[in-house]
Motif scaffolding. Structure first.
Motif, PDB file in Angstrom:
ATOM      1  N   LYS A  63      11.898 -46.668   7.222  1.00  0.00           N
ATOM      2  CA  LYS A  63      12.845 -47.165   8.229  1.00  0.00           C
ATOM      3  C   LYS A  63      13.967 -47.963   7.566  1.00  0.00           C
ATOM      4  O   LYS A  63      15.121 -47.898   7.991  1.00  0.00           O
ATOM      5  N   PHE A  64      13.636 -48.691   6.515  1.00  0.00           N
ATOM      6  CA  PHE A  64      14.657 -49.485   5.829  1.00  0.00           C
ATOM      7  C   PHE A  64      15.693 -48.590   5.150  1.00  0.00           C
ATOM      8  O   PHE A  64      16.898 -48.796   5.290  1.00  0.00           O
ATOM      9  N   TYR A  65      15.217 -47.589   4.414  1.00  0.00           N
ATOM     10  CA  TYR A  65      16.132 -46.729   3.678  1.00  0.00           C
ATOM     11  C   TYR A  65      16.759 -45.639   4.534  1.00  0.00           C
ATOM     12  O   TYR A  65      17.818 -45.106   4.200  1.00  0.00           O
ATOM     13  N   PHE A  66      16.098 -45.319   5.652  1.00  0.00           N
ATOM     14  CA  PHE A  66      16.628 -44.305   6.581  1.00  0.00           C
ATOM     15  C   PHE A  66      16.567 -44.901   7.987  1.00  0.00           C
ATOM     16  O   PHE A  66      15.648 -44.592   8.762  1.00  0.00           O
ATOM     17  N   PRO A  67      17.520 -45.764   8.325  1.00  0.00           N
ATOM     18  CA  PRO A  67      17.463 -46.536   9.586  1.00  0.00           C
ATOM     19  C   PRO A  67      17.333 -45.693  10.847  1.00  0.00           C
ATOM     20  O   PRO A  67      16.801 -46.167  11.854  1.00  0.00           O
ATOM     21  N   ASP A  68      17.815 -44.458  10.812  1.00  0.00           N
ATOM     22  CA  ASP A  68      17.738 -43.601  12.002  1.00  0.00           C
ATOM     23  C   ASP A  68      16.387 -42.910  12.160  1.00  0.00           C
ATOM     24  O   ASP A  68      16.158 -42.195  13.144  1.00  0.00           O
ATOM     25  N   TYR A  69      15.501 -43.134  11.200  1.00  0.00           N
ATOM     26  CA  TYR A  69      14.212 -42.435  11.227  1.00  0.00           C
ATOM     27  C   TYR A  69      13.366 -42.911  12.408  1.00  0.00           C
ATOM     28  O   TYR A  69      13.192 -44.114  12.629  1.00  0.00           O
ATOM     29  N   LYS A  70      12.848 -41.948  13.149  1.00  0.00           N
ATOM     30  CA  LYS A  70      11.979 -42.255  14.290  1.00  0.00           C
ATOM     31  C   LYS A  70      10.520 -42.183  13.821  1.00  0.00           C
ATOM     32  O   LYS A  70      10.067 -41.150  13.323  1.00  0.00           O
ATOM     33  N   ILE A  71       9.804 -43.269  13.986  1.00  0.00           N
ATOM     34  CA  ILE A  71       8.412 -43.327  13.528  1.00  0.00           C
ATOM     35  C   ILE A  71       7.558 -42.379  14.379  1.00  0.00           C
ATOM     36  O   ILE A  71       7.516 -42.501  15.608  1.00  0.00           O
ATOM     37  N   THR A  75       6.074 -33.778  11.259  1.00  0.00           N
ATOM     38  CA  THR A  75       7.154 -33.219  12.069  1.00  0.00           C
ATOM     39  C   THR A  75       8.019 -34.368  12.570  1.00  0.00           C
ATOM     40  O   THR A  75       7.802 -35.534  12.220  1.00  0.00           O
ATOM     41  N   GLU A  76       8.985 -34.030  13.393  1.00  0.00           N
ATOM     42  CA  GLU A  76       9.885 -35.064  13.911  1.00  0.00           C
ATOM     43  C   GLU A  76       9.142 -36.088  14.763  1.00  0.00           C
ATOM     44  O   GLU A  76       9.490 -37.268  14.772  1.00  0.00           O
ATOM     45  N   ASP A  77       8.099 -35.630  15.452  1.00  0.00           N
ATOM     46  CA  ASP A  77       7.412 -36.519  16.398  1.00  0.00           C
ATOM     47  C   ASP A  77       5.987 -36.884  15.995  1.00  0.00           C
ATOM     48  O   ASP A  77       5.408 -37.802  16.581  1.00  0.00           O
ATOM     49  N   ALA A  78       5.414 -36.146  15.052  1.00  0.00           N
ATOM     50  CA  ALA A  78       3.989 -36.341  14.765  1.00  0.00           C
ATOM     51  C   ALA A  78       3.679 -36.253  13.274  1.00  0.00           C
ATOM     52  O   ALA A  78       4.322 -35.513  12.528  1.00  0.00           O
ATOM     53  N   LEU A  79       2.681 -37.021  12.876  1.00  0.00           N
ATOM     54  CA  LEU A  79       2.095 -36.923  11.543  1.00  0.00           C
ATOM     55  C   LEU A  79       0.636 -36.560  11.741  1.00  0.00           C
ATOM     56  O   LEU A  79      -0.144 -37.342  12.294  1.00  0.00           O
ATOM     57  N   LEU A  80       0.264 -35.333  11.340  1.00  0.00           N
ATOM     58  CA  LEU A  80      -1.107 -34.847  11.500  1.00  0.00           C
ATOM     59  C   LEU A  80      -1.818 -34.947  10.158  1.00  0.00           C
ATOM     60  O   LEU A  80      -1.398 -34.325   9.175  1.00  0.00           O
ATOM     61  N   ILE A  81      -2.896 -35.719  10.111  1.00  0.00           N
ATOM     62  CA  ILE A  81      -3.619 -35.945   8.855  1.00  0.00           C
ATOM     63  C   ILE A  81      -5.021 -35.369   8.961  1.00  0.00           C
ATOM     64  O   ILE A  81      -5.819 -35.786   9.807  1.00  0.00           O
ATOM     65  N   SER A  82      -5.339 -34.394   8.103  1.00  0.00           N
ATOM     66  CA  SER A  82      -6.685 -33.809   8.076  1.00  0.00           C
ATOM     67  C   SER A  82      -7.575 -34.670   7.180  1.00  0.00           C
ATOM     68  O   SER A  82      -7.553 -34.542   5.960  1.00  0.00           O
ATOM     69  N   LEU A  83      -8.353 -35.529   7.790  1.00  0.00           N
ATOM     70  CA  LEU A  83      -9.156 -36.484   7.028  1.00  0.00           C
ATOM     71  C   LEU A  83     -10.223 -35.806   6.181  1.00  0.00           C
ATOM     72  O   LEU A  83     -10.726 -36.400   5.219  1.00  0.00           O
ATOM     73  N   ASP A  84     -10.555 -34.558   6.487  1.00  0.00           N
ATOM     74  CA  ASP A  84     -11.535 -33.826   5.684  1.00  0.00           C
ATOM     75  C   ASP A  84     -11.021 -33.572   4.275  1.00  0.00           C
ATOM     76  O   ASP A  84     -11.795 -33.177   3.398  1.00  0.00           O
ATOM     77  N   ASN A  85      -9.734 -33.827   4.032  1.00  0.00           N
ATOM     78  CA  ASN A  85      -9.158 -33.659   2.698  1.00  0.00           C
ATOM     79  C   ASN A  85      -9.051 -34.972   1.925  1.00  0.00           C
ATOM     80  O   ASN A  85      -8.404 -35.010   0.867  1.00  0.00           O
ATOM     81  N   TYR A  86      -9.679 -36.018   2.435  1.00  0.00           N
ATOM     82  CA  TYR A  86      -9.574 -37.331   1.786  1.00  0.00           C
ATOM     83  C   TYR A  86     -10.935 -38.021   1.673  1.00  0.00           C
ATOM     84  O   TYR A  86     -11.043 -39.234   1.805  1.00  0.00           O
ATOM     85  N   LEU A  87     -11.974 -37.235   1.402  1.00  0.00           N
ATOM     86  CA  LEU A  87     -13.336 -37.773   1.381  1.00  0.00           C
ATOM     87  C   LEU A  87     -13.783 -38.230  -0.003  1.00  0.00           C
ATOM     88  O   LEU A  87     -14.910 -38.697  -0.166  1.00  0.00           O
ATOM     89  N   GLY A  88     -12.915 -38.096  -1.005  1.00  0.00           N
ATOM     90  CA  GLY A  88     -13.274 -38.494  -2.381  1.00  0.00           C
ATOM     91  C   GLY A  88     -13.554 -37.282  -3.240  1.00  0.00           C
ATOM     92  O   GLY A  88     -14.191 -36.318  -2.790  1.00  0.00           O
TER      93      GLY A  88
END
Length: 318
Positions: A109-117, A136-149
């Motif tokens: 947001k600081f470096y791209f002030p127009d960015y919509k969270i 995407t513009e409106d969503a961040l989809l995170i597949s947690l099955d890819n971050y189990l260690g």
């Protein structure tokens, strides 16, 4: 003994100061409200009879072309139940990760002030390392099955260098990379230098957008791999120069020094000991050298600069 304790305390103070010096006070001061929705838990707790209610609550995640029957099959699958269980073991809550994501969004947001969270959705999917998250513009989809260690049983069939990245240590790096690639100018020359500096721009923007994360996480290295790259930077650059690789358009250089691989391919005895994707690392150092010389260059200007201009003006010499 007292002197040793004082020196040790001073070391930790200086280390903390060095870490904090990377932070941007103006970005840190921003207030970000991130909405995180645990779809993985909601789906795991839903029965076929309640599917319509779940679809009403999460309409974004249910494409019209996918029939309900496929969702029911997935819901009742033993494999999906095991994935749900393993994800919830590793992420019984998402508080620490939410804080890290919000920290990243402050800098975005600081470096791209127009960015919509965007709204963040956590998923438990089919363990696809090529599609760990979607931004995407409106969503961040995170597949947690890819971050189990990296040692998790789900990744036993993956090559070690791929499994290394299946860890939540690299979550912010994945988000930052997806974000930065949306901002990059896709036009570039076909030279090895252009490839290196294109990746160098991505990594330098990670310096700006995630200064609170480690350098090895930014480039998807282990600490040992980052150490090897730093210690051998001069020799690596000499190798590239002496073999006239800098302006080469040989596409094979991508697989040797840029793309995902267990190590870099110099075709020397040391290959197995080398850090992978070393061309990305060198590109990172070139862009850093340029920005050290021209610190007033803004992000938009940097992204639009041609690789040859960055290289020549950087006076890069490890």
């Amino acid at each position: 003994m007292r002197i040793r304790l004082i020196l040790l305390s001073l070391f930790f103070v200086l280390s903390a100061c060095d870490e904090n010096s990377k932070l941007n006070p103006k970005a840190e001061a921003l207030t970000i409200d991130t909405e995180v929705r645990r779809f993985d838990i909601a789906f795991a707790e839903t029965t076929p009879d309640n599917l319509s209610a779940l679809k009403s609550k999460y309409p974004t995640l249910f494409p019209d072309q996918v029939p309900d029957s496929l969702w029911v099959i997935k819901m009742q699958s033993d494999l999906q139940k095991e994935i749900n269980s393993e994800v919830q073991k590793e992420f019984p809550d998402f508080n620490e990760e939410t804080e890290r994501i919000e920290h990243f969004f402050k800098y975005a947001k600081f470096y791209f002030p127009d960015y919509k969270i965007p709204t963040v959705y956590t998923l438990a999917e089919e363990v696809n390392y090529r599609r760990k998250l979607v931004l995407t513009e409106d969503a961040l989809l995170i597949s947690l099955d890819n971050y189990l260690g990296s040692q998790h049983k789900f990744y036993e069939g993956l090559a070690k260098y791929i499994a290394l990245q299946q860890d939540k240590e690299f979550l912010i790096s994945d988000i930052a990379e997806a974000f930065i690639k949306q901002k990059l100018n896709s036009k570039r020359s076909r030279t090895f230098l252009s490839d290196m500096i294109n990746h160098g721009k991505i990594l330098y923007l990670k310096d700006l957008l995630m200064p609170f994360e480690s350098d090895h996480a930014k480039i998807y290295y282990s600490e040992e791999q980052l150490k090897w790259a730093k210690e051998n930077e001069t020799e690596i650059w000499s190798f590239f120069v002496e073999r006239n690789l800098i302006y080469s358009t040989d596409k094979r250089l991508e697989d040797r020094f840029i793309n995902l691989a267990p190590y870099s391919k110099f075709y020397l005895e040391l290959d197995n000991e080398s850090s992978p994707r070393i061309g990305q690392y060198i590109g990172w150092q070139i862009v850093r050298a340029y920005m050290n010389k021209y610190p007033n260059t803004n992000i938009k200007e940097l992204l639009e600069l041609e690789s040859d201009v960055i290289f020549k003006k950087s006076k890069y010499k490890p």
